[in-house]
Design a protein around this motif. Structure first.
Motif, PDB file in Angstrom:
ATOM      1  N   LEU A   9      28.389 -12.676  -9.116  1.00 11.78           N
ATOM      2  CA  LEU A   9      29.201 -12.110  -8.049  1.00 11.78           C
ATOM      3  C   LEU A   9      28.580 -12.525  -6.731  1.00 11.78           C
ATOM      4  CD1 LEU A   9      31.413 -10.170  -6.951  1.00 11.78           C
ATOM      5  CD2 LEU A   9      29.669  -8.360  -7.044  1.00 11.78           C
ATOM      6  N   ILE A  10      29.381 -13.161  -5.898  1.00  8.84           N
ATOM      7  CA  ILE A  10      28.953 -13.524  -4.546  1.00  8.84           C
ATOM      8  C   ILE A  10      29.677 -12.561  -3.622  1.00  8.84           C
ATOM      9  CG2 ILE A  10      28.892 -15.337  -2.798  1.00  8.84           C
ATOM     10  CD1 ILE A  10      29.279 -17.322  -5.259  1.00  8.84           C
ATOM     11  N   ARG A  11      28.897 -11.844  -2.827  1.00  3.18           N
ATOM     12  CA  ARG A  11      29.490 -10.816  -1.970  1.00  3.18           C
ATOM     13  C   ARG A  11      28.826 -10.801  -0.605  1.00  3.18           C
ATOM     14  NH1 ARG A  11      25.838  -6.874  -1.308  1.00  3.18           N
ATOM     15  NH2 ARG A  11      24.306  -6.476  -2.948  1.00  3.18           N
ATOM     16  N   SER A  12      29.475 -10.116   0.323  1.00  7.34           N
ATOM     17  CA  SER A  12      28.915  -9.958   1.664  1.00  7.34           C
ATOM     18  C   SER A  12      27.658  -9.093   1.609  1.00  7.34           C
ATOM     19  CB  SER A  12      29.935  -9.300   2.592  1.00  7.34           C
ATOM     20  OG  SER A  12      31.058 -10.119   2.747  1.00  7.34           O
ATOM     21  N   TRP A  13      26.723  -9.425   2.471  1.00  8.82           N
ATOM     22  CA  TRP A  13      25.485  -8.673   2.625  1.00  8.82           C
ATOM     23  C   TRP A  13      25.793  -7.244   3.056  1.00  8.82           C
ATOM     24  CZ3 TRP A  13      23.287  -6.235   6.846  1.00  8.82           C
ATOM     25  CH2 TRP A  13      21.927  -5.956   6.782  1.00  8.82           C
ATOM     26  N   GLU A  14      24.999  -6.303   2.546  1.00  6.98           N
ATOM     27  CA  GLU A  14      25.083  -4.900   2.942  1.00  6.98           C
ATOM     28  C   GLU A  14      23.703  -4.445   3.408  1.00  6.98           C
ATOM     29  OE1 GLU A  14      26.402  -3.034  -0.663  1.00  6.98           O
ATOM     30  OE2 GLU A  14      28.377  -4.002  -0.575  1.00  6.98           O
ATOM     31  N   HIS A  15      23.656  -3.368   4.188  1.00  9.87           N
ATOM     32  CA  HIS A  15      22.387  -2.874   4.745  1.00  9.87           C
ATOM     33  C   HIS A  15      21.310  -2.679   3.686  1.00  9.87           C
ATOM     34  CE1 HIS A  15      23.940  -2.301   8.783  1.00  9.87           C
ATOM     35  NE2 HIS A  15      25.046  -1.836   8.230  1.00  9.87           N
ATOM     36  N   GLY A  16      21.681  -2.205   2.515  1.00 14.00           N
ATOM     37  CA  GLY A  16      20.715  -1.955   1.453  1.00 14.00           C
ATOM     38  C   GLY A  16      20.114  -3.211   0.850  1.00 14.00           C
ATOM     39  N   ASP A  17      20.636  -4.388   1.231  1.00 15.58           N
ATOM     40  CA  ASP A  17      20.135  -5.659   0.692  1.00 15.58           C
ATOM     41  C   ASP A  17      18.951  -6.229   1.470  1.00 15.58           C
ATOM     42  OD1 ASP A  17      22.209  -5.826  -1.274  1.00 15.58           O
ATOM     43  OD2 ASP A  17      23.575  -6.611   0.259  1.00 15.58           O
ATOM     44  N   ARG A  18      18.650  -5.647   2.624  1.00 15.58           N
ATOM     45  CA  ARG A  18      17.685  -6.250   3.546  1.00 15.58           C
ATOM     46  C   ARG A  18      16.345  -6.578   2.883  1.00 15.58           C
ATOM     47  NH1 ARG A  18      18.751  -5.752   8.783  1.00 15.58           N
ATOM     48  NH2 ARG A  18      19.699  -3.709   8.471  1.00 15.58           N
ATOM     49  N   ALA A  19      15.682  -5.605   2.318  1.00 19.38           N
ATOM     50  CA  ALA A  19      14.332  -5.822   1.759  1.00 19.38           C
ATOM     51  C   ALA A  19      14.377  -6.719   0.528  1.00 19.38           C
ATOM     52  CB  ALA A  19      13.671  -4.487   1.430  1.00 19.38           C
ATOM     53  N   SER A  20      15.342  -6.506  -0.362  1.00 16.74           N
ATOM     54  CA  SER A  20      15.384  -7.307  -1.591  1.00 16.74           C
ATOM     55  C   SER A  20      15.702  -8.769  -1.281  1.00 16.74           C
ATOM     56  CB  SER A  20      16.362  -6.710  -2.601  1.00 16.74           C
ATOM     57  OG  SER A  20      17.640  -6.546  -2.037  1.00 16.74           O
ATOM     58  N   ALA A  21      16.574  -9.021  -0.310  1.00 17.62           N
ATOM     59  CA  ALA A  21      16.882 -10.406   0.068  1.00 17.62           C
ATOM     60  C   ALA A  21      15.642 -11.074   0.666  1.00 17.62           C
ATOM     61  CB  ALA A  21      18.046 -10.451   1.054  1.00 17.62           C
ATOM     62  N   PHE A  22      14.931 -10.357   1.519  1.00 18.70           N
ATOM     63  CA  PHE A  22      13.726 -10.907   2.124  1.00 18.70           C
ATOM     64  C   PHE A  22      12.690 -11.255   1.057  1.00 18.70           C
ATOM     65  CE2 PHE A  22       9.511 -10.706   3.958  1.00 18.70           C
ATOM     66  CZ  PHE A  22       9.649 -11.556   5.044  1.00 18.70           C
ATOM     67  N   HIS A  23      12.473 -10.353   0.100  1.00 16.68           N
ATOM     68  CA  HIS A  23      11.465 -10.590  -0.943  1.00 16.68           C
ATOM     69  C   HIS A  23      11.878 -11.722  -1.884  1.00 16.68           C
ATOM     70  CE1 HIS A  23       8.699  -7.558   0.325  1.00 16.68           C
ATOM     71  NE2 HIS A  23       9.675  -6.682   0.414  1.00 16.68           N
ATOM     72  N   LEU A  24      13.166 -11.853  -2.161  1.00 15.76           N
ATOM     73  CA  LEU A  24      13.639 -12.966  -2.978  1.00 15.76           C
ATOM     74  C   LEU A  24      13.317 -14.291  -2.285  1.00 15.76           C
ATOM     75  CD1 LEU A  24      16.604 -13.530  -5.124  1.00 15.76           C
ATOM     76  CD2 LEU A  24      16.601 -14.884  -3.047  1.00 15.76           C
ATOM     77  N   ILE A  25      13.643 -14.383  -1.008  1.00 13.22           N
ATOM     78  CA  ILE A  25      13.404 -15.613  -0.251  1.00 13.22           C
ATOM     79  C   ILE A  25      11.903 -15.896  -0.148  1.00 13.22           C
ATOM     80  CG2 ILE A  25      13.585 -16.645   2.064  1.00 13.22           C
ATOM     81  CD1 ILE A  25      16.373 -15.130   2.184  1.00 13.22           C
ATOM     82  N   LYS A  26      11.118 -14.880   0.132  1.00 13.97           N
ATOM     83  CA  LYS A  26       9.661 -15.049   0.223  1.00 13.97           C
ATOM     84  C   LYS A  26       9.098 -15.582  -1.090  1.00 13.97           C
ATOM     85  CE  LYS A  26       5.439 -12.536   1.311  1.00 13.97           C
ATOM     86  NZ  LYS A  26       4.837 -11.235   1.645  1.00 13.97           N
ATOM     87  N   GLY A  27       9.578 -15.057  -2.221  1.00 18.52           N
ATOM     88  CA  GLY A  27       9.111 -15.501  -3.527  1.00 18.52           C
ATOM     89  C   GLY A  27       9.487 -16.943  -3.840  1.00 18.52           C
ATOM     90  N   ILE A  28      10.701 -17.318  -3.474  1.00 18.17           N
ATOM     91  CA  ILE A  28      11.136 -18.697  -3.723  1.00 18.17           C
ATOM     92  C   ILE A  28      10.368 -19.666  -2.838  1.00 18.17           C
ATOM     93  CG2 ILE A  28      13.088 -20.301  -3.589  1.00 18.17           C
ATOM     94  CD1 ILE A  28      14.862 -17.901  -4.521  1.00 18.17           C
ATOM     95  N   LEU A  29      10.137 -19.308  -1.599  1.00 19.80           N
ATOM     96  CA  LEU A  29       9.320 -20.162  -0.723  1.00 19.80           C
ATOM     97  C   LEU A  29       7.927 -20.354  -1.330  1.00 19.80           C
ATOM     98  CD1 LEU A  29      10.303 -18.751   2.778  1.00 19.80           C
ATOM     99  CD2 LEU A  29      10.854 -21.029   1.884  1.00 19.80           C
TER     100      LEU A  29
END
Length: 160
Positions: A9-29
């Motif tokens: 499912l591809i969906r629009s970002w929501e406020h509750g996604d902030r920390a999890s999105a950041f940690h996902l990106i940090k981990g992939i980097l």
């Protein structure tokens, strides 16, 4: 906005996604030996409203069975003419090589075109081999003017 791709499912970002999105990106980097820069290049993930929504862009979350597995976004840039920059297009290793990256890129391009933009810019690092291959095989041309310290490549595509 919601788009389905198989089990994803591809969906629009929501406020509750902030920390999890950041940690996902940090981990992939980190997977590729790249440093996360929360006060510079990655500040936009903590301030999605400012960098994406208020600027006329979008930030998307990719989920599989309710779990965050990827992100992607774009926002207008002063570089080029009626231009946007695709940013933060990252997928966890377990969901790569399933056509999801290509599907996501196609949907981003369609959304960008629907908003009247005509150029897409992407900065990346050559160590992100899958990303480089994806962009080059989808009509993105190498250019100059890299602005992000950890990036060493920049691509541009003109939409017809």
């Amino acid at each position: 906005m919601e788009i389905k791709y198989g089990d994803f499912l591809i969906r629009s970002w929501e406020h509750g996604d902030r920390a999890s999105a950041f940690h996902l990106i940090k981990g992939i980097l980190a997977e590729y030996g790249l440093q996360c820069d929360p006060y510079g290049a990655d500040r936009d993930v903590y301030e999605v409203e400012l960098f994406y929504h208020n600027a006329g862009g979008e930030f998307w979350i990719v989920e599989k069975q309710g779990h965050l597995v990827g992100t992607a976004g774009y926002y207008p840039t002063k570089r080029g003419d009626k231009a946007v920059e695709i940013r933060k297009m990252y997928l966890l290793p377990e969901v790569r090589r399933q056509g999801l990256g290509k599907f996501l890129l196609d949907k981003l391009e369609a959304a960008i075109a629907d908003r009247g933009f005509t150029e897409i810019w992407i900065e990346t690092a050559s160590v992100l081999k899958e990303a480089v291959k994806l962009y080059e095989s989808n009509g993105y041309q190498p250019s100059t003017g890299v602005e992000t310290p950890r990036c060493d490549r920049i691509y541009m595509k003109t939409l017809s």
